[in-house]
Scaffold this motif. Structure first.
Motif, PDB file in Angstrom:
ATOM      1  N   VAL A 159       0.855  -1.186   0.000  1.00  0.00           N
ATOM      2  CA  VAL A 159       0.000   0.000   0.000  1.00  0.00           C
ATOM      3  C   VAL A 159       0.892   1.237   0.000  1.00  0.00           C
ATOM      4  CG1 VAL A 159      -1.774   1.270   1.266  1.00  0.00           C
ATOM      5  CG2 VAL A 159      -1.800  -1.244   1.241  1.00  0.00           C
ATOM      6  N   ALA A 160       0.552   2.204  -0.834  1.00  0.00           N
ATOM      7  CA  ALA A 160       1.321   3.449  -0.907  1.00  0.00           C
ATOM      8  C   ALA A 160       0.363   4.599  -1.183  1.00  0.00           C
ATOM      9  CB  ALA A 160       2.379   3.358  -2.004  1.00  0.00           C
ATOM     10  N   THR A 161       0.845   5.820  -0.984  1.00  0.00           N
ATOM     11  CA  THR A 161       0.068   7.010  -1.309  1.00  0.00           C
ATOM     12  C   THR A 161       0.777   7.752  -2.428  1.00  0.00           C
ATOM     13  OG1 THR A 161      -0.731   7.211   0.970  1.00  0.00           O
ATOM     14  CG2 THR A 161      -0.918   9.152  -0.440  1.00  0.00           C
ATOM     15  N   VAL A 162       0.078   7.942  -3.547  1.00  0.00           N
ATOM     16  CA  VAL A 162       0.634   8.633  -4.712  1.00  0.00           C
ATOM     17  C   VAL A 162      -0.279   9.805  -5.043  1.00  0.00           C
ATOM     18  CG1 VAL A 162       1.226   8.440  -7.154  1.00  0.00           C
ATOM     19  CG2 VAL A 162       1.689   6.522  -5.611  1.00  0.00           C
ATOM     20  N   ASP A 163       0.260  11.017  -4.973  1.00  0.00           N
ATOM     21  CA  ASP A 163      -0.519  12.235  -5.248  1.00  0.00           C
ATOM     22  C   ASP A 163      -1.803  12.275  -4.423  1.00  0.00           C
ATOM     23  OD1 ASP A 163       1.386  13.051  -7.104  1.00  0.00           O
ATOM     24  OD2 ASP A 163       0.386  11.981  -8.742  1.00  0.00           O
ATOM     25  N   GLY A 164      -1.677  11.876  -3.169  1.00  0.00           N
ATOM     26  CA  GLY A 164      -2.806  11.925  -2.255  1.00  0.00           C
ATOM     27  C   GLY A 164      -3.786  10.773  -2.397  1.00  0.00           C
ATOM     28  N   GLU A 165      -3.496   9.813  -3.273  1.00  0.00           N
ATOM     29  CA  GLU A 165      -4.409   8.696  -3.524  1.00  0.00           C
ATOM     30  C   GLU A 165      -3.774   7.391  -3.061  1.00  0.00           C
ATOM     31  OE1 GLU A 165      -6.900   6.873  -7.347  1.00  0.00           O
ATOM     32  OE2 GLU A 165      -4.996   7.919  -7.677  1.00  0.00           O
ATOM     33  N   LYS A 166      -4.541   6.561  -2.342  1.00  0.00           N
ATOM     34  CA  LYS A 166      -4.059   5.250  -1.937  1.00  0.00           C
ATOM     35  C   LYS A 166      -3.999   4.332  -3.159  1.00  0.00           C
ATOM     36  CE  LYS A 166      -3.526   5.192   2.645  1.00  0.00           C
ATOM     37  NZ  LYS A 166      -2.316   4.726   3.349  1.00  0.00           N
ATOM     38  N   VAL A 167      -2.865   3.641  -3.317  1.00  0.00           N
ATOM     39  CA  VAL A 167      -2.673   2.739  -4.448  1.00  0.00           C
ATOM     40  C   VAL A 167      -2.005   1.460  -3.951  1.00  0.00           C
ATOM     41  CG1 VAL A 167      -2.378   4.710  -6.008  1.00  0.00           C
ATOM     42  CG2 VAL A 167      -0.355   3.560  -5.071  1.00  0.00           C
ATOM     43  N   ILE A 168      -1.974   0.460  -4.826  1.00  0.00           N
ATOM     44  CA  ILE A 168      -1.186  -0.743  -4.597  1.00  0.00           C
ATOM     45  C   ILE A 168      -0.009  -0.721  -5.563  1.00  0.00           C
ATOM     46  CG2 ILE A 168      -1.135  -3.262  -4.649  1.00  0.00           C
ATOM     47  CD1 ILE A 168      -2.857  -2.253  -2.433  1.00  0.00           C
ATOM     48  N   GLN A 169       1.204  -0.689  -5.022  1.00  0.00           N
ATOM     49  CA  GLN A 169       2.407  -0.829  -5.841  1.00  0.00           C
ATOM     50  C   GLN A 169       2.684  -2.325  -5.958  1.00  0.00           C
ATOM     51  OE1 GLN A 169       3.916   1.552  -7.384  1.00  0.00           O
ATOM     52  NE2 GLN A 169       3.894   3.466  -6.216  1.00  0.00           N
ATOM     53  N   ALA A 170       2.411  -2.890  -7.140  1.00  0.00           N
ATOM     54  CA  ALA A 170       2.435  -4.343  -7.298  1.00  0.00           C
ATOM     55  C   ALA A 170       3.849  -4.902  -7.247  1.00  0.00           C
ATOM     56  CB  ALA A 170       1.770  -4.732  -8.612  1.00  0.00           C
ATOM     57  N   THR A 171       4.030  -5.926  -6.419  1.00  0.00           N
ATOM     58  CA  THR A 171       5.262  -6.712  -6.431  1.00  0.00           C
ATOM     59  C   THR A 171       5.070  -7.997  -7.226  1.00  0.00           C
ATOM     60  OG1 THR A 171       4.623  -7.759  -4.331  1.00  0.00           O
ATOM     61  CG2 THR A 171       6.024  -5.795  -4.222  1.00  0.00           C
ATOM     62  N   ASP A 172       3.808  -8.349  -7.468  1.00  0.00           N
ATOM     63  CA  ASP A 172       3.462  -9.465  -8.350  1.00  0.00           C
ATOM     64  C   ASP A 172       2.083  -9.189  -8.927  1.00  0.00           C
ATOM     65  OD1 ASP A 172       3.550 -12.017  -9.642  1.00  0.00           O
ATOM     66  OD2 ASP A 172       2.180 -12.764  -8.095  1.00  0.00           O
ATOM     67  N   LEU A 173       1.934  -9.503 -10.200  1.00  0.00           N
ATOM     68  CA  LEU A 173       0.705  -9.178 -10.909  1.00  0.00           C
ATOM     69  C   LEU A 173       0.550 -10.165 -12.055  1.00  0.00           C
ATOM     70  CD1 LEU A 173      -1.552  -7.013 -11.136  1.00  0.00           C
ATOM     71  CD2 LEU A 173      -0.013  -5.688 -12.581  1.00  0.00           C
ATOM     72  N   ALA A 174      -0.635 -10.763 -12.168  1.00  0.00           N
ATOM     73  CA  ALA A 174      -0.878 -11.703 -13.259  1.00  0.00           C
ATOM     74  C   ALA A 174      -2.376 -11.837 -13.479  1.00  0.00           C
ATOM     75  CB  ALA A 174      -0.280 -13.074 -12.945  1.00  0.00           C
ATOM     76  N   PRO A 175      -2.799 -12.153 -14.713  1.00  0.00           N
ATOM     77  CA  PRO A 175      -4.223 -12.395 -14.958  1.00  0.00           C
ATOM     78  C   PRO A 175      -4.658 -13.699 -14.308  1.00  0.00           C
ATOM     79  CG  PRO A 175      -2.940 -12.906 -16.919  1.00  0.00           C
ATOM     80  CD  PRO A 175      -1.989 -12.290 -15.938  1.00  0.00           C
TER      81      PRO A 175
END
Length: 551
Positions: A262-278
């Protein structure tokens, strides 16, 4: 049969000891009961078939619930797999369990497979290691299949596959699945993730891409919503995602497996993916929670909600990229009263909604800011997301049939034996209806039907048309019919029945017309198969029933 024996395909140490008491089942919808639709998608699961096999959700359960994941085939080389992915930690144990049975003269076999993957990769050819259990063959009652393995070094995700293969008759059913491990990141909804402190490592629970925010084949930037509508959050991945060694673009409707911080980018909560797949390329979409934007409860951010609108088209973009619809919610749009529906033209311009047509539209509600004012727009995913609701001043035709393209399985239709909705029988979309020619023989010809009942108006003229395709090996007649019935379901007047359709291996559209006789209160629009004695399949899709002349 008890626990299956293990067979290691890649160098992998398989542990036979009991999984830690702290292990958790990471599967969602583990018994296929969630929002089940016959022959439809099963939320959380992906199904893949090839070589003359197919998979369906069926209401055939009797022990673990009403619904099962079924697999059937007509070619000894056919394979169907039901699968789901979850995060894992190197050195920990993973155990995959599924109940399976072979029925109706099944002559194939079932097994379980575990595949382990590194970050941002998926597809059998990219697995770091695999393990499987000994197959169970033929006809067998509910049998617990189990495979247990230790997560190899560098693996961050495991995929459990319930595998059916080799059937030319009968089918295999799966139910009551679990994928257990310990040490995995906390599984949370998008809404929960937005309340967590920066730096928290999480895995999102069955997120579906609802809006692109700048993704490409080389990076991911999108918004995802939980299937159960428990929040919306932005997911950012700085690395390309590879499927079977090819970079892929994670588009709208794709269900993902997401692990990240979990991170905050430009005031918005986001998920910075360490793994991502369909996880599943075809969703399904999150559940529809509102019939219009006004119906979404006050105080709830409408962003990311799947909404269905119905109303009159009040303006259309000159390039046919969007139109405005007045749905009664009195939401002020960019160009007056109404909601902007993003719906790029993909086919015949004559079938695009026109001003004063009454249509329904389904899509993800999203805010759009123009000159410091925020409006809600509707983001559609495909051509099937807009449909006529009634005849307006434009030419967009009124289709009286429910689910005319079979995208929701057989919902709204009645049908006979050896007739089903199939993922390989589509003219447009992803599903169509098929007659199984191989179920008939000269000694016992097959007759079957697939139809829908609609309230009829005496004196009105009806047009019924549909697209039809018939494989060369199919031997039998296919017809379309308009059957007039009274309130007691008794025949009234003469039914309208086509001649045997001269269908072939390419899709063709066929049409019949008829006037509803006095005394009739309903009409059955029917596809029929008669004197079917051999061969492949006859297929129907994209049906239309409309009134062409008022009484």
């Amino acid at each position: 049969m008890g626990k299956c024996g293990l067979f290691v395909l890649v160098a992998l140490f398989v542990v036979l000891s009991v999984v830690s008491v702290h292990a958790q089942n990471l599967l969602v919808n583990s018994s296929f009961e969630q929002d089940a639709v016959e022959d439809g998608l099963s939320p959380g699961w992906a199904v893949y078939s090839w070589g003359g096999s197919a998979g369906w959700v069926k209401p055939w359960g009797d022990t673990y619930g009403k619904w099962v994941a079924a697999a059937g085939g007509w070619n000894a080389g056919g394979v169907t797999i039901w699968c789901q992915s979850a995060p894992c930690v190197p050195g920990k144990q993973v155990t995959f369990r599924v109940q399976a049975r072979g029925v109706s003269g099944c002559d194939g076999w079932a097994k379980l497979v575990l595949e382990f993957y590194g970050p941002f990769t998926e597809g059998g050819g990219m697995a770091l290691a695999t393990a499987e259990c000994t197959p169970v063959t033929g006809v067998f009652g509910w049998t617990p299949l189990t495979v247990t393995a230790t997560v190899p070094e560098l693996a961050v995700r495991v995929r459990g596959l319930a595998w059916a293969e080799g059937m030319t008759t009968g089918c295999i059913e799966f139910d009551n699945a679990s994928l257990e491990t310990d040490g995995a990141p906390q599984q949370v909804t998008a809404g929960q993730a937005k309340t967590m402190p920066d730096g928290s490592l999480v895995c999102l629970k069955w997120p579906v891409v609802v809006k692109d925010n700048g993704s490409s084949f080389y990076n991911t930037d999108c918004y995802v919503a939980d299937y159960g509508h428990e929040g919306v959050i932005r997911v950012i991945g700085s690395e390309p995602v590879y499927s079977n060694n090819n970079p892929v673009w994670l588009t709208k409707g794709c269900m993902l497996c997401v692990t990240g911080t979990v991170a905050t980018v430009d005031g918005e909560k986001v998920i910075q993916a360490t793994d991502l797949a369909p996880s599943s390329w075809d969703g399904p979409w999150p559940k529809t929670l509102a019939m219009n934007t006004k119906a979404v409860p006050e105080g709830i951010d409408k962003k990311g909600y799947l909404v269905k609108l119905a109303g009159k088209v009040n303006s259309v973009a000159s390039d046919y990229s969007y139109f405005y619809i007045s749905d009664g919610s009195r939401v002020t749009g960019e160009a007056g009263t109404g909601i902007k529906v993003l719906y790029p033209l993909t086919g015949d311009v004559d079938k695009y909604p026109k001003q004063d047509d009454v249509v329904s539209a389904i899509g993800v509600c999203w805010p759009e800011t123009v000159e410091d004012t925020t409006y809600y727009v509707l983001n559609t995913r495909s051509a099937n997301d807009v449909a006529p609701a009634n005849q307006g001043g434009g030419d967009h035709e009124a289709n009286l049939l429910q689910n005319p393209g079979l995208e929701n399985g057989p919902l709204g239709w009645f049908y006979g034996p050896s007739f089903a909705v199939e993922p390989w029988a589509w003219h447009t979309g992803s599903r169509g209806a098929a007659i199984y020619g191989w179920d008939g023989n000269a000694g016992s010809p097959l007759s079957t039907w697939f139809g829908q009942t609609i309230t009829a108006t005496p004196g009105a003229t009806y047009e019924f048309r549909t697209w039809v395709k018939k494989e060369a090996s199919f031997i039998g007649d296919v017809k379309i019919k308009l059957e007039w019935r009274d309130a007691n379901d008794q025949p009234v007047g003469s039914d309208v029945i086509s001649d045997a359709l001269a269908a072939g291996p390419d899709w063709q559209e066929f049409t019949i017309n008829g006037t509803c006789p006095a005394g009739a209160t309903k009409v059955n629009a029917v596809f029929a198969g008669e004197n079917v004695i051999a061969g492949g399949a006859a297929m129907f899709d994209d049906a239309v029933l409309k009134i062409t002349a008022a009484p």
